[in-house]
Design a protein around this motif. Sequence first.
Motif, mmCIF file in Angstrom:
data_model
loop_
_atom_site.group_PDB
_atom_site.id
_atom_site.type_symbol
_atom_site.label_atom_id
_atom_site.label_comp_id
_atom_site.label_asym_id
_atom_site.label_seq_id
_atom_site.Cartn_x
_atom_site.Cartn_y
_atom_site.Cartn_z
ATOM 1 N N SER A 253 0.840 -1.217 0.000
ATOM 2 C CA SER A 253 0.000 0.000 0.000
ATOM 3 C C SER A 253 0.865 1.253 0.000
ATOM 4 O O SER A 253 0.599 2.211 -0.746
ATOM 5 N N ALA A 254 1.900 1.231 0.840
ATOM 6 C CA ALA A 254 2.781 2.401 0.931
ATOM 7 C C ALA A 254 3.503 2.633 -0.396
ATOM 8 O O ALA A 254 3.703 3.783 -0.820
ATOM 9 N N ALA A 255 3.875 1.548 -1.055
ATOM 10 C CA ALA A 255 4.575 1.672 -2.342
ATOM 11 C C ALA A 255 3.650 2.282 -3.393
ATOM 12 O O ALA A 255 4.056 3.178 -4.151
ATOM 13 N N CYS A 256 2.405 1.831 -3.436
ATOM 14 C CA CYS A 256 1.449 2.392 -4.408
ATOM 15 C C CYS A 256 1.237 3.877 -4.132
ATOM 16 O O CYS A 256 1.216 4.697 -5.057
ATOM 17 N N ALA A 257 1.090 4.217 -2.848
ATOM 18 C CA ALA A 257 0.878 5.627 -2.492
ATOM 19 C C ALA A 257 2.091 6.470 -2.885
ATOM 20 O O ALA A 257 1.949 7.588 -3.397
ATOM 21 N N ALA A 258 3.282 5.920 -2.683
ATOM 22 C CA ALA A 258 4.502 6.670 -3.014
ATOM 23 C C ALA A 258 4.575 6.986 -4.509
ATOM 24 O O ALA A 258 5.100 8.022 -4.913
ATOM 25 N N LEU A 259 4.053 6.075 -5.322
ATOM 26 C CA LEU A 259 4.110 6.275 -6.771
ATOM 27 C C LEU A 259 2.894 7.048 -7.287
ATOM 28 O O LEU A 259 2.829 7.372 -8.472
ATOM 29 N N GLY A 260 1.913 7.279 -6.420
ATOM 30 C CA GLY A 260 0.712 8.012 -6.847
ATOM 31 C C GLY A 260 -0.311 7.130 -7.534
ATOM 32 O O GLY A 260 -1.213 7.635 -8.219
ATOM 33 N N LEU A 261 -0.208 5.826 -7.354
ATOM 34 C CA LEU A 261 -1.184 4.917 -7.976
ATOM 35 C C LEU A 261 -2.414 4.832 -7.078
ATOM 36 O O LEU A 261 -2.286 4.592 -5.870
ATOM 37 N N ILE A 262 -3.583 4.993 -7.658
ATOM 38 C CA ILE A 262 -4.805 5.021 -6.843
ATOM 39 C C ILE A 262 -5.921 4.120 -7.366
ATOM 40 O O ILE A 262 -6.876 3.856 -6.646
ATOM 41 N N GLU A 263 -5.843 3.676 -8.601
ATOM 42 C CA GLU A 263 -6.990 2.975 -9.178
ATOM 43 C C GLU A 263 -6.517 1.867 -10.121
ATOM 44 O O GLU A 263 -5.593 2.067 -10.899
ATOM 45 N N GLY A 264 -7.155 0.712 -10.019
ATOM 46 C CA GLY A 264 -6.887 -0.362 -10.979
ATOM 47 C C GLY A 264 -5.942 -1.426 -10.440
ATOM 48 O O GLY A 264 -5.512 -1.408 -9.277
ATOM 49 N N ALA A 265 -5.613 -2.356 -11.338
ATOM 50 C CA ALA A 265 -4.814 -3.520 -10.948
ATOM 51 C C ALA A 265 -3.362 -3.146 -10.668
ATOM 52 O O ALA A 265 -2.808 -2.246 -11.310
ATOM 53 N N VAL A 266 -2.775 -3.844 -9.701
ATOM 54 C CA VAL A 266 -1.334 -3.725 -9.461
ATOM 55 C C VAL A 266 -0.755 -5.117 -9.223
ATOM 56 O O VAL A 266 -1.419 -5.987 -8.650
#
Lengths: 407, 67
Positions: A253-266
């Motif tokens: 979660s922290a990694a997604c937030a750091a990259l600015g990813l908010i929506e969709g598959a990861v």
Amino acid sequence: MPRLLLLLPTRTYRTPALLAASAGCGVELTVASEEDSSVAHLNPSGFLTLPFSDPEACAPLVREFAGRFPIDGVIGIDDSVVEAVAVVARELGLPHNQPDAVAVARDKRRSRERLVAACVACPEFEWRGWGDPGRDRVPEFGFPAVVKPLELSASRGVIRVDDGESLSAAVLRVEAIVIDEMDSRAENGFLIESFVSGPEVAVEGLLRGGELEVLTVFDKPDPMEGPYFEETIYVTPSRLSDSQQVELSKVSSAACAALGLIEGAVHIELRVTGSGPVVIEVNPRAIGGLCSDVLRFGTGLTLEELLLNHALGDRAPLPDRVDRAAGVMMLGVEGGGVLERVEGVEAAEAVAGIERVAITAHPGQRLQAWPEGGAYPGFVFAAGSTPGEVEQSLHAATAKLTLIYQA
Amino acid sequence: MVRLLEVKENMVYVQMGGGCQGCGMADVTLKQGVEIAIRSEIPEVGEIMDTTDHASGDNPYYSPSKK
């Protein structure tokens, strides 16, 4: 009926799964690809040609198309289309990651810089230009290390090095791979990273309004110590403890937030170390190849159906993954060459627990071993009562398969 | 090139050739193009089956894909 725009590169394994998911979701479908379709005249609302390699150039084309055929959702899960999907979604006012965030996530150097700035654990790294006179100097963090080109995917060109001599050789070899792929020496340079020891896992997740929902955690039980890093087995559910999986979810979660990813598959790859999870890569897309076939949710939904529903605005609680152990083996290419045939498929499919063997390479296809290569010739799928049982089935079946190359 | 092989009851069997054989987009061509055209003319048609051996195409689009 809502209309879904599906961005599908011509070179993909995913077409059948995505078309089946679209049929199951009851949508009008428009398929966008980078090549004109020879049958577009038969169904003008069903086809669109978009230049995926120039995402911003897709915007006016989609705007014009949507003026004639309104679009309610957009999806594309192959690596080569994720930036175009973000631009198209922005253009249509649909919830999705901002194009900048997707571009950062796809850039290994910038994503590492963002992770470090946000204090998310990731390998130490140094960036080097191909033209730097000291490009093969020993990194400050020492050895073992990993040389990683910025442009390639599927672990192509990724090499572990344990001393100065192997570092120099690896840099030359990776440069040759990049030149071969890009037809010229790329400007982007490469990374040298500290090698992170420990079991590797993959977190498959869905971001909804900035919240990461973990769909499953895959263990990769075969050791990935290098010198090359082709994949072998993915098995779920993970055998890590509940507390370790909670940590994986937090760090992801922290990694997604750091990259600015908010929506969709990861699809996030991490190493599990004594001091917690370390992020190796964050991909703003779903798991690739045919691997998603391992997953079923709720009453049997596929991952593609789940993602299509999300793209169309479904925000109902996500169904749980179907409670069974399952896994996939990505077949290696062994020595490589021009493939003549694959022997032993029937015997492999007869192994207890094996659900199917899918050979995706075709006779006459040239296959290369890693690190030069990047294509798996096939996939073996298994299910069982425990992850250990699945792992055994996958190894037993794979041992029965032989790739025969032309002399 | 798409060739009509047979119609059995209301099932239609076709075979794809040329650049379609082995192409990663063959399914799209069939379902989004050919099938829609057939159904608009003959709505009562049943399943449309692709019998092509795509593995032996001359120039398949299948290529490296990320794990």
